[in-house]
Design a protein around this motif. Sequence first.
Motif, PDB file in Angstrom:
ATOM      1  N   ALA A 182     -19.218  16.865   1.879  1.00 13.22           N
ATOM      2  CA  ALA A 182     -18.752  16.838   0.385  1.00 13.22           C
ATOM      3  C   ALA A 182     -17.304  17.537   0.300  1.00 13.22           C
ATOM      4  O   ALA A 182     -16.568  17.158  -0.462  1.00 13.22           O
ATOM      5  CB  ALA A 182     -19.786  17.580  -0.480  1.00 13.22           C
ATOM      6  N   ALA A 183     -17.026  18.652   0.958  1.00  6.98           N
ATOM      7  CA  ALA A 183     -15.793  19.125   1.133  1.00  6.98           C
ATOM      8  C   ALA A 183     -14.721  18.388   1.567  1.00  6.98           C
ATOM      9  O   ALA A 183     -13.600  18.228   1.211  1.00  6.98           O
ATOM     10  CB  ALA A 183     -15.654  20.701   1.832  1.00  6.98           C
ATOM     11  N   ARG A 184     -14.985  17.533   2.785  1.00 12.17           N
ATOM     12  CA  ARG A 184     -14.031  16.893   3.497  1.00 12.17           C
ATOM     13  C   ARG A 184     -13.629  15.617   2.396  1.00 12.17           C
ATOM     14  O   ARG A 184     -12.575  15.021   2.461  1.00 12.17           O
ATOM     15  CB  ARG A 184     -14.546  16.165   4.773  1.00 12.17           C
ATOM     16  N   GLU A 185     -14.707  14.985   1.816  1.00 13.11           N
ATOM     17  CA  GLU A 185     -14.521  14.000   0.992  1.00 13.11           C
ATOM     18  C   GLU A 185     -13.381  14.356  -0.399  1.00 13.11           C
ATOM     19  O   GLU A 185     -12.641  13.680  -0.628  1.00 13.11           O
ATOM     20  CB  GLU A 185     -15.745  13.294   0.520  1.00 13.11           C
ATOM     21  N   GLU A 186     -13.792  15.663  -0.546  1.00 15.02           N
ATOM     22  CA  GLU A 186     -12.936  16.018  -1.918  1.00 15.02           C
ATOM     23  C   GLU A 186     -11.668  16.284  -1.388  1.00 15.02           C
ATOM     24  O   GLU A 186     -10.522  15.821  -2.070  1.00 15.02           O
ATOM     25  CB  GLU A 186     -13.681  17.439  -2.305  1.00 15.02           C
ATOM     26  N   ALA A 187     -11.335  16.775  -0.170  1.00 21.30           N
ATOM     27  CA  ALA A 187     -10.031  16.595   0.394  1.00 21.30           C
ATOM     28  C   ALA A 187      -9.432  15.471   0.680  1.00 21.30           C
ATOM     29  O   ALA A 187      -8.246  15.260   0.029  1.00 21.30           O
ATOM     30  CB  ALA A 187     -10.040  17.589   1.874  1.00 21.30           C
ATOM     31  N   ASP A 188     -10.159  14.499   1.203  1.00 14.64           N
ATOM     32  CA  ASP A 188      -9.622  13.269   1.200  1.00 14.64           C
ATOM     33  C   ASP A 188      -9.155  12.527  -0.141  1.00 14.64           C
ATOM     34  O   ASP A 188      -8.026  11.832  -0.355  1.00 14.64           O
ATOM     35  CB  ASP A 188     -10.436  12.400   1.881  1.00 14.64           C
ATOM     36  N   ALA A 189     -10.027  12.778  -1.276  1.00 15.39           N
ATOM     37  CA  ALA A 189      -9.649  12.538  -2.616  1.00 15.39           C
ATOM     38  C   ALA A 189      -8.437  13.055  -3.120  1.00 15.39           C
ATOM     39  O   ALA A 189      -7.773  12.210  -3.741  1.00 15.39           O
ATOM     40  CB  ALA A 189     -10.999  12.632  -3.288  1.00 15.39           C
ATOM     41  N   ILE A 190      -8.121  14.390  -2.960  1.00 23.25           N
ATOM     42  CA  ILE A 190      -7.272  15.140  -3.316  1.00 23.25           C
ATOM     43  C   ILE A 190      -5.852  14.495  -2.828  1.00 23.25           C
ATOM     44  O   ILE A 190      -4.719  14.106  -3.327  1.00 23.25           O
ATOM     45  CB  ILE A 190      -7.129  16.388  -3.280  1.00 23.25           C
ATOM     46  N   LEU A 191      -6.056  14.133  -1.426  1.00 19.68           N
ATOM     47  CA  LEU A 191      -4.958  13.614  -0.724  1.00 19.68           C
ATOM     48  C   LEU A 191      -4.529  12.004  -1.154  1.00 19.68           C
ATOM     49  O   LEU A 191      -3.270  12.123  -1.322  1.00 19.68           O
ATOM     50  CB  LEU A 191      -5.303  13.486   0.942  1.00 19.68           C
ATOM     51  N   THR A 192      -5.295  11.258  -1.387  1.00 17.67           N
ATOM     52  CA  THR A 192      -5.249   9.979  -1.848  1.00 17.67           C
ATOM     53  C   THR A 192      -4.518  10.017  -3.223  1.00 17.67           C
ATOM     54  O   THR A 192      -3.318   9.347  -3.534  1.00 17.67           O
ATOM     55  CB  THR A 192      -6.773   9.158  -1.951  1.00 17.67           C
ATOM     56  N   THR A 193      -4.863  10.867  -4.112  1.00 14.55           N
ATOM     57  CA  THR A 193      -4.476  10.895  -5.442  1.00 14.55           C
ATOM     58  C   THR A 193      -2.922  11.552  -5.455  1.00 14.55           C
ATOM     59  O   THR A 193      -2.205  10.869  -6.155  1.00 14.55           O
ATOM     60  CB  THR A 193      -5.309  11.947  -6.351  1.00 14.55           C
ATOM     61  N   LYS A 194      -2.791  12.672  -4.685  1.00 13.27           N
ATOM     62  CA  LYS A 194      -1.357  13.110  -4.674  1.00 13.27           C
ATOM     63  C   LYS A 194      -0.453  12.205  -3.949  1.00 13.27           C
ATOM     64  O   LYS A 194       0.653  12.020  -4.246  1.00 13.27           O
ATOM     65  CB  LYS A 194      -1.213  14.370  -3.712  1.00 13.27           C
ATOM     66  N   ALA A 195      -0.899  11.142  -2.793  1.00 13.15           N
ATOM     67  CA  ALA A 195       0.011  10.286  -2.387  1.00 13.15           C
ATOM     68  C   ALA A 195       0.149   9.144  -3.250  1.00 13.15           C
ATOM     69  O   ALA A 195       1.408   8.823  -3.373  1.00 13.15           O
ATOM     70  CB  ALA A 195      -0.807   9.819  -1.093  1.00 13.15           C
ATOM     71  N   PRO A 223       0.888  -1.255  -0.073  1.00 10.61           N
ATOM     72  CA  PRO A 223      -0.060   0.053  -0.077  1.00 10.61           C
ATOM     73  C   PRO A 223       0.928   1.223  -0.004  1.00 10.61           C
ATOM     74  O   PRO A 223       2.197   1.113   0.054  1.00 10.61           O
ATOM     75  CB  PRO A 223      -0.827  -0.349   1.419  1.00 10.61           C
ATOM     76  N   VAL A 224       0.158   2.375  -0.046  1.00  4.48           N
ATOM     77  CA  VAL A 224       0.795   3.770  -0.025  1.00  4.48           C
ATOM     78  C   VAL A 224       1.853   3.892   1.099  1.00  4.48           C
ATOM     79  O   VAL A 224       0.961   3.742   2.308  1.00  4.48           O
ATOM     80  CB  VAL A 224      -0.042   4.802  -0.370  1.00  4.48           C
ATOM     81  N   SER A 225       2.794   4.382   1.181  1.00  3.37           N
ATOM     82  CA  SER A 225       3.472   4.448   2.451  1.00  3.37           C
ATOM     83  C   SER A 225       3.216   5.647   3.144  1.00  3.37           C
ATOM     84  O   SER A 225       2.542   6.557   2.677  1.00  3.37           O
ATOM     85  CB  SER A 225       5.090   4.261   2.210  1.00  3.37           C
ATOM     86  N   THR A 226       3.583   5.804   4.535  1.00  2.34           N
ATOM     87  CA  THR A 226       3.134   6.785   5.273  1.00  2.34           C
ATOM     88  C   THR A 226       3.931   8.065   5.074  1.00  2.34           C
ATOM     89  O   THR A 226       3.642   9.038   4.918  1.00  2.34           O
ATOM     90  CB  THR A 226       3.424   6.382   6.733  1.00  2.34           C
ATOM     91  N   ASP A 227       5.330   7.900   4.442  1.00  2.00           N
ATOM     92  CA  ASP A 227       6.092   9.174   4.015  1.00  2.00           C
ATOM     93  C   ASP A 227       5.367   9.679   2.697  1.00  2.00           C
ATOM     94  O   ASP A 227       5.301  10.954   2.744  1.00  2.00           O
ATOM     95  CB  ASP A 227       7.379   8.733   3.552  1.00  2.00           C
ATOM     96  N   ALA A 228       4.786   8.960   1.938  1.00  2.00           N
ATOM     97  CA  ALA A 228       4.045   9.620   0.734  1.00  2.00           C
ATOM     98  C   ALA A 228       3.008  10.412   1.120  1.00  2.00           C
ATOM     99  O   ALA A 228       2.569  11.399   0.522  1.00  2.00           O
ATOM    100  CB  ALA A 228       3.835   8.595  -0.330  1.00  2.00           C
ATOM    101  N   GLU A 262       3.962   8.356  -4.414  1.00  3.45           N
ATOM    102  CA  GLU A 262       4.449   6.723  -4.288  1.00  3.45           C
ATOM    103  C   GLU A 262       4.910   6.056  -5.598  1.00  3.45           C
ATOM    104  O   GLU A 262       5.772   5.329  -5.625  1.00  3.45           O
ATOM    105  CB  GLU A 262       3.292   5.817  -3.556  1.00  3.45           C
ATOM    106  N   GLY A 263       4.070   6.633  -6.634  1.00  4.98           N
ATOM    107  CA  GLY A 263       4.478   5.695  -7.941  1.00  4.98           C
ATOM    108  C   GLY A 263       5.896   6.405  -8.342  1.00  4.98           C
ATOM    109  O   GLY A 263       6.568   5.683  -8.814  1.00  4.98           O
ATOM    110  N   ASP A 264       6.224   7.622  -8.180  1.00  5.57           N
ATOM    111  CA  ASP A 264       7.441   8.191  -8.511  1.00  5.57           C
ATOM    112  C   ASP A 264       8.580   7.151  -7.942  1.00  5.57           C
ATOM    113  O   ASP A 264       9.627   6.872  -8.212  1.00  5.57           O
ATOM    114  CB  ASP A 264       7.509   9.555  -8.402  1.00  5.57           C
TER     115      ASP A 264
END
Length: 749
Positions: A347-360, A294-299, A364-366
């Motif tokens: 909805a705002a909280r879900e959007e923030a969580d989605a952005i966090l997941t995408t960026k992480a 899974p995605v690491s904590t550092d990412a 992590e992919g890099d």
Amino acid sequence: MTGPTFAPAAPSVARAAPAKPTPPARAALARPDAQSGGVRVLTYLRLHWLTILFLGALIGAGLAYAAWVLVPPKYESYALFQVASAPANISADPNRGRTEFNTYLTTAASQFKRELVYTGALRMLRDNATLAAQKDPMKFLDQELMVETKDGLEIITLRMRGGNPSDVRAIVHAMSKSYMEQVVEKEQTAKRSQLEALEKHVSGIATKIKQKTGPNGVGGLPGSLPDGGPPLAIGTPGGTTAAPDHVRRAMFPELIKQAVKVRDQLPEYDAQAERLRVGIEATKTAMQKLLDDPVSTDATDAAKMDEAYLKAKFAADQHEAEYRDRSARVNDPTSPTMVALKFRADAAREEADAILTTKAKALEGDRRKLLFAKMSQEVTLAQANLTDLAKRKARAVGELEQLDEELNASLPPPVTPSQVAAKGPLADPASTEIHTYDKMYEKLTSLAIALEIELSQKRVTAQSYAPPDQEPQYASTPQVVDAKKQILATVFAGLMGFAVVAAGVLLVETRARKVSSLGELKGTTQTPVVGVVPWLPDGATARDPLKRADVNEAIDKLRAYVVQSWLSRGASTVTVTSALGDEGKAFTAFGLASSLAQAGYKALLVDFDLRNPGLHSFAGVPNAVGVCELLRGEADFRKTIQILPNGLHFLAAGKWSDDARQAAVGGRLEALLNRLKEPFDCVVLHGHALLTVAESVEVARRSEVVLLCALYRDTRGPMLKRATDRVATMEIPFTGIVYLGATPNEALC
């Protein structure tokens, strides 16, 4: 505030006939615990977030630029040296043991650290700026230059890192060139000297053989057979088939040794191959695990610093704060408005969580791409080594077969009795001496040929990064490495700008200790808070009907408390003051007196702030004749009191003079206050700031009630504490604090 913030009739709101007020719950006077340090720090940061953002951005940009300049990126240059696994020698075993090669590889690598090599390099680097800045250049080279070897590879790597790419490359090149001159070339020179010595010995032995046998006799040529047979092909294994019996018997043990050595080495090839295969499988397993993890904590932590996520998180926090604030103020949390606010916050909280997941996942992919590429290179290198090992094993098997054939061919034929009789005596001194010289000649000739082959090809060669027609350049083009340190230093310096501004804000706020909340106010002093007025008493509040209604309600609650707690116990004089000026005492005094008048009390409002009067602006009347004139005896008591449209009696401050100041103490002040009390139910005195002038104390200690005003973000906690302590020493029957500028939730107490 002493300025004209509200119109004269601002406190006047159409109300029903006054009813008997309900006393407030005594629990409201309970003193809470002081606000914790962490909450206070967060409050200060929230109040000054715009200042921290603006100044922090300016200072952080400057610090980040300085860090970017002062922490330059590191550049790395390297040189590669290939070491042959065995010397080019016809008399040596080409499949010598791995341990012996590793020893030679380690020895060759350690030669880079010789003082002779450093000295040669420093002679070439007289104009190098990096070395010129060092106190001990040789020690600097010893610490910064890295010599690396890797098991399984015939490569020595010389590398160096530094801030100046041209200097780094020049140093690596000079060290490589010095190593080639001082170590490799000197080894070649020593071999040439050895070859010359061998050639002299070979020539001398050949002369002796010719002298003993004659130029035309049998075996007269060096290396010829003593029985007149064909000459031995020196240094070639095939020559053993044409050799006489005594030569073949001499060669047989040597061939046995070589065959045993090659046969013993075959299992080592298999063991090395097995280790490489195990390593390849382990690396492939790690690569698969890298893809499945899974995605690491550092990412995730790094993604939390992304600007898009911070904006979305800030918006979500704002929506949630708005929902909590409205929930605390409404009675029906299931109303459509509250449901809509709840939906928008979720909805705002879900959007923030989605952005966090995408960026992480992107970060992590890099990271995984880099690790995957590195592991793939390791697998490719291991597979190449495995292929090379298989080739070497195949060559060893072929050589073993050839040695077996030579062993079979080298077996001497059985000696017949006739051959024994034909040889004559078993030992002939002359023949033995000739054979001895002949064997020495053969051996020395083999060594000479081997040295010639070694001299034709160096065992240690350096890779050149220049075209063949140009001078060799041993150092590679410098590449940027360790840029992460520069980036981290720049980011840290930028954040330090915000930290410095935040620390400055906290320092100023900690020293000033301005009141920022109702809880902080209650934790400052033991004096109870008897009134809480929402919003700041300014023009914006007066123009907003909703805010003005909240203020009027809070003033009426204060009036109810004053009446039921103090006036009902016989008190008739209420002094409204503050620790320092401009803390809302004029607004509070006018509002309280107006509320008393509207509630049916015959109330008199007196402006005892003689030096800086301001109540006449609230009342909308001129400050012509008032308290100063009464103290000086220049006016009639009945003509100085004015009746306002809302039924409130008002006595202005009048014209200030030094005579009035001298009269505002002692008997005249006492007589004036006693006369003011006679026709009124309650007298509200608006006094000067308690800690600044003497007459404010004189007025306060002649009152039954003292109200100290505290204004949000204007009143300082230490000053308010001094004021309450001074009031306590006066032994006034009733005291309390009125807090202005509170939030609507705080005003609900």
